[in-house]
Design a protein around this motif. Structure first.
Motif, PDB file in Angstrom:
ATOM      1  N   GLU A   1       8.961  17.721   8.215  1.00  0.00           N
ATOM      2  CA  GLU A   1       9.759  18.228   9.329  1.00  0.00           C
ATOM      3  C   GLU A   1      10.372  17.078  10.128  1.00  0.00           C
ATOM      4  OE1 GLU A   1       9.087  20.558  13.598  1.00  0.00           O
ATOM      5  OE2 GLU A   1       7.504  20.566  12.078  1.00  0.00           O
ATOM      6  N   MET A   2       9.552  16.059  10.430  1.00  0.00           N
ATOM      7  CA  MET A   2      10.039  14.934  11.215  1.00  0.00           C
ATOM      8  C   MET A   2      11.092  14.135  10.448  1.00  0.00           C
ATOM      9  SD  MET A   2       8.498  15.091  14.153  1.00  0.00           S
ATOM     10  CE  MET A   2       8.664  16.879  13.961  1.00  0.00           C
ATOM     11  N   LEU A   3      10.895  13.970   9.151  1.00  0.00           N
ATOM     12  CA  LEU A   3      11.853  13.222   8.345  1.00  0.00           C
ATOM     13  C   LEU A   3      13.182  13.968   8.233  1.00  0.00           C
ATOM     14  CD1 LEU A   3       9.423  11.950   5.583  1.00  0.00           C
ATOM     15  CD2 LEU A   3      10.796  10.492   7.081  1.00  0.00           C
ATOM     16  N   THR A   4      13.122  15.288   8.188  1.00  0.00           N
ATOM     17  CA  THR A   4      14.355  16.069   8.170  1.00  0.00           C
ATOM     18  C   THR A   4      15.135  15.852   9.454  1.00  0.00           C
ATOM     19  OG1 THR A   4      13.317  17.764   6.772  1.00  0.00           O
ATOM     20  CG2 THR A   4      15.324  18.389   7.943  1.00  0.00           C
ATOM     21  N   LYS A   5      14.437  15.792  10.575  1.00  0.00           N
ATOM     22  CA  LYS A   5      15.098  15.507  11.861  1.00  0.00           C
ATOM     23  C   LYS A   5      15.662  14.091  11.868  1.00  0.00           C
ATOM     24  CE  LYS A   5      12.456  18.744  14.720  1.00  0.00           C
ATOM     25  NZ  LYS A   5      11.569  18.916  15.908  1.00  0.00           N
TER      26      LYS A   5
ATOM     27  N   ARG B   1      18.885   5.975  19.086  1.00  0.00           N
ATOM     28  CA  ARG B   1      17.898   4.978  18.675  1.00  0.00           C
ATOM     29  C   ARG B   1      16.510   5.337  19.208  1.00  0.00           C
ATOM     30  NH1 ARG B   1      20.052   0.799  20.845  1.00  0.00           N
ATOM     31  NH2 ARG B   1      21.411   0.281  19.092  1.00  0.00           N
ATOM     32  N   ALA B   2      16.445   5.791  20.463  1.00  0.00           N
ATOM     33  CA  ALA B   2      15.167   6.186  21.063  1.00  0.00           C
ATOM     34  C   ALA B   2      14.584   7.404  20.346  1.00  0.00           C
ATOM     35  CB  ALA B   2      15.353   6.475  22.547  1.00  0.00           C
ATOM     36  N   LYS B   3      15.455   8.346  19.982  1.00  0.00           N
ATOM     37  CA  LYS B   3      15.005   9.534  19.259  1.00  0.00           C
ATOM     38  C   LYS B   3      14.436   9.148  17.891  1.00  0.00           C
ATOM     39  CE  LYS B   3      16.246  12.911  22.101  1.00  0.00           C
ATOM     40  NZ  LYS B   3      15.299  13.921  22.640  1.00  0.00           N
ATOM     41  N   GLN B   4      15.104   8.236  17.219  1.00  0.00           N
ATOM     42  CA  GLN B   4      14.637   7.798  15.905  1.00  0.00           C
ATOM     43  C   GLN B   4      13.304   7.067  16.008  1.00  0.00           C
ATOM     44  OE1 GLN B   4      15.794   9.319  13.477  1.00  0.00           O
ATOM     45  NE2 GLN B   4      17.428   8.187  12.434  1.00  0.00           N
ATOM     46  N   LYS B   5      13.138   6.282  17.046  1.00  0.00           N
ATOM     47  CA  LYS B   5      11.866   5.579  17.251  1.00  0.00           C
ATOM     48  C   LYS B   5      10.737   6.583  17.469  1.00  0.00           C
ATOM     49  CE  LYS B   5       9.028   2.147  18.327  1.00  0.00           C
ATOM     50  NZ  LYS B   5       7.874   2.912  18.805  1.00  0.00           N
ATOM     51  N   GLU B   6      10.983   7.595  18.272  1.00  0.00           N
ATOM     52  CA  GLU B   6       9.972   8.624  18.538  1.00  0.00           C
ATOM     53  C   GLU B   6       9.626   9.385  17.259  1.00  0.00           C
ATOM     54  OE1 GLU B   6       9.478  12.747  21.191  1.00  0.00           O
ATOM     55  OE2 GLU B   6      11.205  11.433  21.484  1.00  0.00           O
ATOM     56  N   LEU B   7      10.639   9.750  16.491  1.00  0.00           N
ATOM     57  CA  LEU B   7      10.403  10.478  15.250  1.00  0.00           C
ATOM     58  C   LEU B   7       9.664   9.615  14.226  1.00  0.00           C
ATOM     59  CD1 LEU B   7      13.820  12.329  14.889  1.00  0.00           C
ATOM     60  CD2 LEU B   7      11.595  13.396  15.250  1.00  0.00           C
ATOM     61  N   THR B   8      10.002   8.328  14.163  1.00  0.00           N
ATOM     62  CA  THR B   8       9.324   7.416  13.240  1.00  0.00           C
ATOM     63  C   THR B   8       7.838   7.336  13.555  1.00  0.00           C
ATOM     64  OG1 THR B   8      11.333   6.092  12.938  1.00  0.00           O
ATOM     65  CG2 THR B   8       9.243   5.053  12.361  1.00  0.00           C
ATOM     66  N   ASP B   9       7.508   7.251  14.849  1.00  0.00           N
ATOM     67  CA  ASP B   9       6.101   7.226  15.258  1.00  0.00           C
ATOM     68  C   ASP B   9       5.398   8.524  14.873  1.00  0.00           C
ATOM     69  OD1 ASP B   9       6.472   4.712  16.322  1.00  0.00           O
ATOM     70  OD2 ASP B   9       6.756   5.414  18.374  1.00  0.00           O
ATOM     71  N   ASN B  10       6.105   9.640  15.018  1.00  0.00           N
ATOM     72  CA  ASN B  10       5.522  10.939  14.665  1.00  0.00           C
ATOM     73  C   ASN B  10       5.292  11.050  13.149  1.00  0.00           C
ATOM     74  OD1 ASN B  10       5.525  11.782  17.331  1.00  0.00           O
ATOM     75  ND2 ASN B  10       7.500  12.835  17.175  1.00  0.00           N
TER      76      ASN B  10
ATOM     77  N   ASN C   1       0.845  -1.185   0.000  1.00  0.00           N
ATOM     78  CA  ASN C   1       0.000   0.000   0.000  1.00  0.00           C
ATOM     79  C   ASN C   1       0.882   1.238   0.000  1.00  0.00           C
ATOM     80  OD1 ASN C   1      -2.404  -1.491   0.134  1.00  0.00           O
ATOM     81  ND2 ASN C   1      -2.318  -1.570   2.369  1.00  0.00           N
ATOM     82  N   ARG C   2       0.443   2.278  -0.692  1.00  0.00           N
ATOM     83  CA  ARG C   2       1.224   3.512  -0.710  1.00  0.00           C
ATOM     84  C   ARG C   2       1.004   4.241   0.607  1.00  0.00           C
ATOM     85  NH1 ARG C   2       1.236   8.024  -5.537  1.00  0.00           N
ATOM     86  NH2 ARG C   2       1.801   6.181  -6.784  1.00  0.00           N
ATOM     87  N   ALA C   3       1.752   3.841   1.607  1.00  0.00           N
ATOM     88  CA  ALA C   3       1.621   4.397   2.951  1.00  0.00           C
ATOM     89  C   ALA C   3       2.945   4.256   3.684  1.00  0.00           C
ATOM     90  CB  ALA C   3       0.516   3.678   3.720  1.00  0.00           C
ATOM     91  N   PHE C   4       3.115   5.025   4.746  1.00  0.00           N
ATOM     92  CA  PHE C   4       4.357   4.954   5.512  1.00  0.00           C
ATOM     93  C   PHE C   4       4.431   3.657   6.311  1.00  0.00           C
ATOM     94  CE2 PHE C   4       6.927   5.881   9.325  1.00  0.00           C
ATOM     95  CZ  PHE C   4       8.119   6.209   8.698  1.00  0.00           C
ATOM     96  N   ARG C   5       3.315   3.227   6.842  1.00  0.00           N
ATOM     97  CA  ARG C   5       3.294   1.982   7.614  1.00  0.00           C
ATOM     98  C   ARG C   5       3.052   0.808   6.669  1.00  0.00           C
ATOM     99  NH1 ARG C   5       2.338   1.591  13.079  1.00  0.00           N
ATOM    100  NH2 ARG C   5       1.478   3.702  13.096  1.00  0.00           N
TER     101      ARG C   5
END
Length: 235
Positions: free
Chosen positions: A213-217, A189-198, A80-84
């Motif tokens: 914005e989140m992907l840039t971070k 790793r924790a920061k990346q997990k939080e950003l991925t969820d966002n 599916n064309r989706a992030f998840r």
């Protein structure tokens, strides 16, 4: 490497098209069509052309067709064309496609099919790698929506975040022990997990600017992850 036994297995499983070994020779006129974005098969002139759906072969002569230039990675990998996405399904699809179009299966075929096989295999590899990682998947999804995220966008990032990145990189540069490096790695790793969820929530809410914005971070932290890998390599 891939012998007759493997070919027989593919024919039984339905991945190898029936009759592929008995196609007619390539004519001069057909050869002139090779590689063009044509609705016709380059080999037999029948209704083939760049194949869509799950087919990669002409339904008439079973010749391998050129990649469909209009097809995106999500469609190619049956996602599916989706992030998840389902990464287990993605891997299964990747293995299925490589068994279908890998150049090793075309060593005894025409040069045209060898070339198409190389292009298909490269495309499948690129699609798999892009969709497997959250950062590249998100950036690609933004690109499909017409949004680019070029590197070097410090002016668009808030100062507090940039200071956070700088502090983490400084600590990493000063880290002298394995324990200190692992501590920084855990934080990143924790920061990346939080950003991925966002990012996932942003896409689900069709908030593309927030996702950007989140992907840039995430890209900043990804650069830090690469520095961590280099730091862990013994001199």
């Amino acid at each position: 490497m891939w012998g007759g036994r493997t070919g027989a297995l593919l024919r039984v499983s339905g991945l190898w098209p029936a009759g592929v070994l008995g196609r007619r020779p390539l004519s001069c006129n057909a050869a002139s069509l090779a590689g063009r974005n044509s609705p016709q098969c380059w080999n037999c002139g029948g209704p083939g052309g760049p194949m869509r759906g799950h087919g990669f072969f002409c339904p008439q002569c079973r010749a391998l067709q050129p990649p469909d230039p209009t097809r995106d990675y999500f469609s190619l990998m049956d996602c599916n064309r989706a992030f998840r996405i389902d990464t287990a399904k993605l891997q299964t699809r990747y293995q299925e496609l490589q068994r279908l179009v890998h150049p090793d299966f075309f060593s005894q075929r025409s040069q045209t099919e060898k070339d198409f096989s190389e292009k298909h295999s490269t495309l499948v590899n690129d699609a798999y790698k892009t969709l497997l990682a959250p950062l590249s998947r998100g950036l690609y999804l933004l690109k499909l929506h017409g949004l680019e995220t070029p590197e070097g966008t410090d002016d668009e990032m808030d100062r507090q975040f940039l200071m956070e990145i700088m502090e983490i990189n400084e600590k990493l540069a000063e880290a002298q022990s394995e324990a200190a490096i692992k501590e920084i790695e855990s934080i990143v790793r924790a920061k990346q997990k939080e950003l991925t969820d966002n990012v996932s929530r942003a896409f689900e809410q069709d908030d593309l600017e927030k996702a950007k914005e989140m992907l840039t971070k995430m890209r900043y932290f990804s650069n830090t992850e690469e520095k961590i890998k280099l730091k862990k390599i013994p001199l």
